[in-house]
Design a protein around this motif. Structure first.
Motif, mmCIF file in Angstrom:
data_model
loop_
_atom_site.group_PDB
_atom_site.id
_atom_site.type_symbol
_atom_site.label_atom_id
_atom_site.label_comp_id
_atom_site.label_asym_id
_atom_site.label_seq_id
_atom_site.Cartn_x
_atom_site.Cartn_y
_atom_site.Cartn_z
ATOM 1 N N SER A 1 -7.164 -3.925 0.082
ATOM 2 C CA SER A 1 -5.821 -3.929 0.673
ATOM 3 C C SER A 1 -5.136 -2.576 0.530
ATOM 4 C CB SER A 1 -4.958 -5.024 0.039
ATOM 5 O OG SER A 1 -4.830 -4.807 -1.365
ATOM 6 N N LYS B 1 -3.754 -0.418 3.749
ATOM 7 C CA LYS B 1 -2.360 0.032 3.841
ATOM 8 C C LYS B 1 -2.286 1.546 4.034
ATOM 9 C CE LYS B 1 -0.376 -3.744 1.103
ATOM 10 N NZ LYS B 1 0.270 -4.127 -0.178
ATOM 11 N N GLN C 1 -3.087 2.157 7.702
ATOM 12 C CA GLN C 1 -1.956 1.754 8.540
ATOM 13 C C GLN C 1 -0.768 2.701 8.370
ATOM 14 O OE1 GLN C 1 -1.538 -2.249 7.033
ATOM 15 N NE2 GLN C 1 -2.785 -3.145 8.685
#
Length: 298
Positions: free
Chosen positions: A72, A76, A79
């Motif tokens: 994760s 992130k 992104q």
């Protein structure tokens, strides 16, 4: 620069250096093949399609790893860079530097985090570039005024030189296979369809391979062909294709396609197209071996 200098530039890239006996054998085999020019051209297109399929990368493992809970953090980061890593005030050089540094960092971190082999890490690097550039394309492609100006000037040059015939740039008529010409030009015209640097490179490579194969498929060849024949034929294909925003596509690849992901064949063919574009940008009556008066009438 004269056409001769351009030819020597390409010839000295060593890609076409090979055993002369092998060249003679390959030429003899090609000359003896059965079938018409049209059938051979269709076979070229089939081969090009097969190469496109063989160039396909399976990104499923990359995306599966990215969806893991322990990934994760990296999802992130990816992104976040897509949202804020590049801003409109960045110059093209700054955009390139930021993107390249981020891609290298992400690939290295994922290599250790996912315990990957070198081969797996290569796919991860391609995956990072794919995700990043597919999302950033519209914000960094053909944005600068200089890119747009050079696109317009190159388009103008190609448009006003559509009168150029093969003999103007020292192309023997036996090398022209119209069906193959159409296939090669189509690959260049499709460049703007793609958003990732890799897909644009593949399109250029497929075009160049068709041009290279044209030097072997004509039934009228009198001698083996090499770099001295390849380059002017490539110039002719680029000129007649008149692909939109070609200079911007070249700049986009140079800025955002990671050097570690470029094969020697990719690099050779891409550099050949760059040289062809530079030739067209500097084209003149002297280079075309026609008089100034005739050139001005054209």
């Amino acid at each position: 620069a004269t056409l001769l200098l351009r030819l020597h530039h390409i010839a000295n890239m060593n890609f076409f250096k090979s055993n002369s006996n092998e060249n003679q054998s390959q030429f003899a085999q090609t000359r003896d093949r059965a079938g018409s020019q049209e059938q051979r051209a269709i076979q070229q297109q089939n081969n090009s399609t097969k190469r496109e399929k063989s160039n396909t990368i399976n990104f499923k493992p990359f995306f599966a790893n990215l969806e893991r809970k322990d990934s994760s953090k990296y999802k992130k980061l990816l992104q976040g860079f897509i949202r804020n890593g590049i801003v409109l005030t960045d110059s093209p050089e700054e955009q390139s530097a930021k993107a390249q540094q981020f891609m290298i960092r992400m690939q290295n971190e994922l290599f250790h985090a996912w315990g990957q082999s070198e081969e797996e890490s290569t796919v991860t690097g391609e995956g990072v570039e794919y995700c990043l550039m597919k999302n950033l394309h519209d914000r960094v492609f053909c944005i600068s005024e200089e890119d747009q100006r050079r696109d317009q000037e190159l388009s103008r040059k190609m448009r006003i030189h559509q009168f150029v015939r093969p003999e103007h740039i020292e192309i023997a008529p036996e090398y022209i296979v119209q069906r193959s010409m159409s296939f090669a030009m189509e690959h260049l015209r499709m460049l703007n369809k793609y958003k990732t640097p890799r897909d644009k490179v593949i399109s250029i490579v497929n075009c160049c391979r068709i041009v290279s194969n044209m030097l072997l498929t004509s039934p009228h060849l009198k001698k083996p062909a090499g770099a001295d024949e390849f380059f002017p034929l490539l110039v002719y294909v680029v000129l007649k294709a008149q692909p939109m925003k070609l200079r911007s596509n070249i700049n986009y690849i140079e800025r955002f396609r990671g050097e570690v992901r470029r094969t020697s064949a990719d690099e050779y063919y891409f550099t050949s197209v760059v040289s062809a574009v530079e030739f067209i940008e500097t084209i003149s009556a002297k280079i075309l071996n026609i008089s100034e008066a005739e050139y001005n009438v054209k």
